[in-house]
Design a protein around this motif. Sequence first.
Motif, mmCIF file in Angstrom:
data_model
loop_
_atom_site.group_PDB
_atom_site.id
_atom_site.type_symbol
_atom_site.label_atom_id
_atom_site.label_comp_id
_atom_site.label_asym_id
_atom_site.label_seq_id
_atom_site.Cartn_x
_atom_site.Cartn_y
_atom_site.Cartn_z
ATOM 1 N N PHE A 103 0.840 -1.202 0.000
ATOM 2 C CA PHE A 103 0.000 0.000 0.000
ATOM 3 C C PHE A 103 0.870 1.243 0.000
ATOM 4 C CE2 PHE A 103 0.346 -1.992 4.199
ATOM 5 C CZ PHE A 103 1.074 -1.038 4.904
ATOM 6 N N HIS A 104 0.323 2.320 -0.540
ATOM 7 C CA HIS A 104 0.870 3.656 -0.341
ATOM 8 C C HIS A 104 0.378 4.137 1.026
ATOM 9 C CE1 HIS A 104 2.168 3.989 -4.510
ATOM 10 N NE2 HIS A 104 0.946 3.670 -4.921
ATOM 11 N N TYR A 105 1.161 4.983 1.671
ATOM 12 C CA TYR A 105 0.796 5.437 3.020
ATOM 13 C C TYR A 105 1.026 6.935 3.135
ATOM 14 C CZ TYR A 105 0.532 5.387 8.172
ATOM 15 O OH TYR A 105 0.170 5.607 9.486
ATOM 16 N N VAL A 106 0.006 7.629 3.657
ATOM 17 C CA VAL A 106 0.101 9.060 3.939
ATOM 18 C C VAL A 106 -0.252 9.265 5.404
ATOM 19 C CG1 VAL A 106 -0.717 11.374 3.372
ATOM 20 C CG2 VAL A 106 -0.613 9.615 1.584
ATOM 21 N N ARG A 127 4.553 0.695 -0.423
ATOM 22 C CA ARG A 127 4.966 1.076 -1.780
ATOM 23 C C ARG A 127 5.582 2.467 -1.768
ATOM 24 N NH1 ARG A 127 0.305 -0.235 -6.117
ATOM 25 N NH2 ARG A 127 2.083 0.018 -7.534
ATOM 26 N N SER A 128 5.074 3.316 -0.880
ATOM 27 C CA SER A 128 5.628 4.663 -0.704
ATOM 28 C C SER A 128 5.184 5.171 0.652
ATOM 29 C CB SER A 128 5.144 5.609 -1.808
ATOM 30 O OG SER A 128 3.753 5.879 -1.678
ATOM 31 N N PHE A 129 5.879 6.190 1.139
ATOM 32 C CA PHE A 129 5.551 6.813 2.419
ATOM 33 C C PHE A 129 5.602 8.321 2.261
ATOM 34 C CE2 PHE A 129 7.580 8.497 6.461
ATOM 35 C CZ PHE A 129 6.362 8.708 7.097
ATOM 36 N N GLY A 211 12.179 2.432 -0.273
ATOM 37 C CA GLY A 211 11.129 2.929 -1.145
ATOM 38 C C GLY A 211 11.051 4.443 -1.175
ATOM 39 N N PRO A 212 10.164 4.984 -2.016
ATOM 40 C CA PRO A 212 10.029 6.443 -2.155
ATOM 41 C C PRO A 212 9.447 7.096 -0.893
ATOM 42 C CG PRO A 212 9.060 5.265 -4.023
ATOM 43 C CD PRO A 212 9.307 4.252 -2.967
ATOM 44 N N ILE A 213 10.055 8.198 -0.501
ATOM 45 C CA ILE A 213 9.605 8.965 0.664
ATOM 46 C C ILE A 213 9.385 10.407 0.231
ATOM 47 C CG2 ILE A 213 10.176 9.795 2.974
ATOM 48 C CD1 ILE A 213 12.017 7.420 3.316
ATOM 49 N N MET A 214 8.274 10.983 0.665
ATOM 50 C CA MET A 214 8.014 12.397 0.412
ATOM 51 C C MET A 214 7.591 13.068 1.716
ATOM 52 S SD MET A 214 5.526 14.256 -2.397
ATOM 53 C CE MET A 214 3.962 13.675 -1.733
ATOM 54 N N PHE A 241 14.411 10.261 -1.233
ATOM 55 C CA PHE A 241 13.697 11.242 -0.399
ATOM 56 C C PHE A 241 13.408 12.508 -1.186
ATOM 57 C CE2 PHE A 241 13.809 14.917 2.506
ATOM 58 C CZ PHE A 241 12.793 14.565 3.393
ATOM 59 N N THR A 242 12.157 12.976 -1.085
ATOM 60 C CA THR A 242 11.752 14.232 -1.739
ATOM 61 C C THR A 242 11.144 15.167 -0.708
ATOM 62 O OG1 THR A 242 11.274 13.075 -3.813
ATOM 63 C CG2 THR A 242 10.315 15.256 -3.532
ATOM 64 N N LEU A 243 11.647 16.384 -0.655
ATOM 65 C CA LEU A 243 11.090 17.420 0.215
ATOM 66 C C LEU A 243 10.264 18.369 -0.645
ATOM 67 C CD1 LEU A 243 10.952 18.951 2.958
ATOM 68 C CD2 LEU A 243 13.017 20.189 2.214
#
Length: 277
Positions: A103-106, A127-129, A211-214, A241-243
Amino acid sequence: MTLTPEFLDANYVERDGVRLAYGDVGPKDGPVVFLVHGLAASGMQFTADAHFFAKWGYRVIVPDLRGHGRSSAPTGKKSEDFSIAEMANDIIAIADHIEASEFHYVGNSLGGILALWALKEHGARFRSFASFGTSYSLRTPEAGVGLLKWIYKLLGPNLIGRIGAVGTTKNKAARPIVRAMLTAIDIDVVTQIVGHVGNYNLIDNALAYPGPIMLLRCGYDKSVNSALGPTLSKMKSQDNFTLIEVPDGGHCANLDATDRVRQYLLEFWQTTEQNER
């Protein structure tokens, strides 16, 4: 237009005597997305977002954390019942219940903290955070739980709700949602959780996650922004990591900068899914 405070229809799963409520909208075969609220809020915060993302083909899961919204609290409301680990495991229990292997997670605020803990043991399922209103570490003086309860008793839930709504969001249309969530809080639950989230460091869990982090840094969220130094000094050099700067966002950025936050999240998930192919 004033936003109406409302929940998604509730589904339930039991874990260790706690009845956990969650909304579930969108196609059952769509990519799963968790939208997880913070302390003293509820899934009501994400109702409109859930419907929006469902129209894009996502299956959106919106939990009420234990002791919040329509979820029950453990009998006795002991401190150990509200640890970061216990509450994070509630999220994993919901994922197991809907048979979501990934799952994607927010996460907003506490919702983000729970994900950071879960990444250590369950990172392969993320899948992403993405998070907003969350620092990956925090060091504060010992929380004045007694003072917090005294203030709540002095002001009462209705005044707490009105004051808190104004302080939380500059979007007047969203204030009824914040007011409804704050008016409904269980102060015993809130103070027990405060005892666990005043001092923590979960940066290493984020560093180990491939995995991808934003991270959405919101301009009006001054208290969290002041704590982000250690997080950003470690994370900004990570390729995954993306800010993202959200200058008009507050602590509940989805209620302040709604269109902007939704667009950032959609692009983040879509990029993640494209890179997986």
